[in-house]
Design an enzyme around this catalytic site. Structure first.
Site, short mmCIF file in Angstrom:
data_model
loop_
_atom_site.label_atom_id
_atom_site.label_comp_id
_atom_site.label_asym_id
_atom_site.label_seq_id
_atom_site.Cartn_x
_atom_site.Cartn_y
_atom_site.Cartn_z
CB ALA A 115 -2.36 10.79 7.25
CB THR B 57 -8.30 2.78 5.58
OG1 THR B 57 -7.03 3.57 5.34
CG2 THR B 57 -8.42 1.35 4.66
CE LYS B 58 -4.79 7.77 6.31
NZ LYS B 58 -4.50 5.95 5.57
N GLY B 59 -10.26 8.92 4.15
CA GLY B 59 -11.82 9.91 3.41
C GLY B 59 -11.93 10.33 1.84
CE1 TYR C 9 -3.10 1.83 1.48
CE2 TYR C 9 -4.57 1.80 3.53
CZ TYR C 9 -3.41 1.01 2.34
OH TYR C 9 -3.24 -0.70 3.25
#
Length: 399
Positions: A178, A204-206, A202
């Site tokens: 994740a 907030t992910k890369g 999600y």
């Protein structure tokens, strides 16, 4: 508090970066009339597979769904167990619980807070029994079927050594990646190491699809099962179905990704190198600015590969620093700087305490991390002014 050091607006620890190209791509899907799983999902899967080098890619509505279906594909049951890190988000352990199986936790290393070959072997020695063919839990007698290493903050686990241990004990390797896009371990991208790798998209992910995830694997039969199980156990996707006829071949789940989400993912994937470059630049600037501060441990580059810089986590030593971690968090909040914690150890949560009766004394490094760690803002959309605000606020609090 010096009001001159306080931002006028709140800076979250993470925000997605959504370009006009991405908005237009999503708009085209909305105009097309095909908004659920269809051609855009297929495109995203193909391009993501090419990016990481995986033979099989399956898009889903979350990484949690990916972890669940990977365990389902290896035949996990209530008679089984799996080993994973004590420092992870609840999704990694809750999916093991979906089967009535036992999550066995390892402590982490004190440097990067990862499940390592050493912590894995220590857990096998202390908590498991090996009869030469099967590894079982000393506590429950359940058969240990898999190990789930967690790549934390952007650091990569030592996959070669972990895979060697897994082979010795007949364990599947399911990576929780994740935080690991686009990380590289020993010249190979995360996504092609273990039996299965699960990514999160999600917010907030890369890269983000709003909500979403991806499984990569080289196991063709398992991939085919996951494709069926992600959509009710139906043997044909609606997009590829000839006419109205289909068959339900197993009791599946509702885990498919939509074309709306995939459209966002297609553009985010193209922009991912620019996102990573910006996060890397900010992280290096933080390190340069904070290196003289006393009582804090800074993250370093991943010595085994390329750090994804998903998070910028520092550890505050209360014996040396001017203030403790909790006080730092409160003072930064007063200055409109957001922070987060990654993660509250699994054994600290009420459900896991009650159900599995973990002894926190067995996880000294995880406990130390929990008392000291904090994640500072790090995302591609931060301006130079945002970065300066974080630097100034941290320095004022700690100097």
């Amino acid at each position: 508090m010096n009001m001159l050091t306080t931002r006028k607006t709140f800076l979250p620890f993470a925000l997605p970066s959504i370009s006009e190209d991405a908005i237009e791509e999503v708009a085209q899907v909305l105009r097309s009339g095909w908004v659920t799983s269809g051609p855009k999902v297929k495109q995203f899967e193909m391009e993501f597979g090419d990016f990481v080098g995986s033979k099989e890619t399956i898009a889903l509505n979350s990484a949690t769904a990916g972890l669940h279906l990977a365990l389902e594909a290896i035949g996990m049951t209530g008679a089984d167990a799996a080993i994973t890190s004590a420092i992870t988000f609840t999704a990694t352990t809750e999916v093991i619980c979906y089967f009535g199986a036992e999550p066995i936790l390892t402590d982490v290393d004190p440097k990067n807070n990862l499940l390592t070959p050493e912590t894995l072997l220590q857990t096998i020695t202390n908590k498991c029994h090996w009869n030469g063919k099967t590894l079982t839990s000393k506590k429950t007698g359940k058969t240990i079927k898999a190990v789930l290493p967690v790549h934390l903050a952007g650091y990569t686990c030592d996959m070669e050594a972990i895979i060697d241990i897994a082979k010795k004990y007949n364990l599947f390797v399911i990576e929780d990646a994740a935080h690991a896009f686009p990380a590289v371990h020993k010249n190979k991208m995360i996504g092609i190491w273990g039996d299965f790798t699960v990514f999160s998209f999600y917010a907030t992910k890369g890269i983000t699809t709003g909500e979403g995830g991806m499984i990569t694997t080289n196991h063709k039969e398992a991939a085919e099962r996951i494709r069926k199980m992600r959509l009710h156990g139906i043997n044909r996707d609606a997009f590829n179905r000839p006419g109205w006829y289909y068959e339900v071949v197993d009791a599946g789940f509702k885990y498919n990704m939509t074309d709306i989400a995939a459209a966002l993912g297609v553009v985010q994937l193209k922009e991912s190198h620019a996102f990573w470059d910006r996060r890397t630049s900010i992280a290096k600037h933080y390190n340069d600015e904070f290196k003289t501060l006393k009582g804090i441990k800074l993250p370093k580059c991943d010595e085994n590969g390329i750090h994804s810089w998903h998070l910028y986590r520092i550890e505050v030593d209360p014996k040396i620093a001017k203030i403790g971690r909790d006080s730092l968090v409160e003072e930064l909040k007063e200055r409109n700087i957001g922070t987060s914690l990654h993660f509250i150890p699994i054994f600290e949560h009420p459900y896991y305490k009650k159900t599995f009766k973990y002894d926190r004394k067995e996880y000294p490094n995880a406990c130390k991390m929990y008392d000291r760690s904090v994640s500072l803002p790090l995302f591609a959309g931060m301006t130079d002014s945002d970065v300066k605000d974080v630097v100034d606020a941290v320095k004022i609090c700690l100097e």
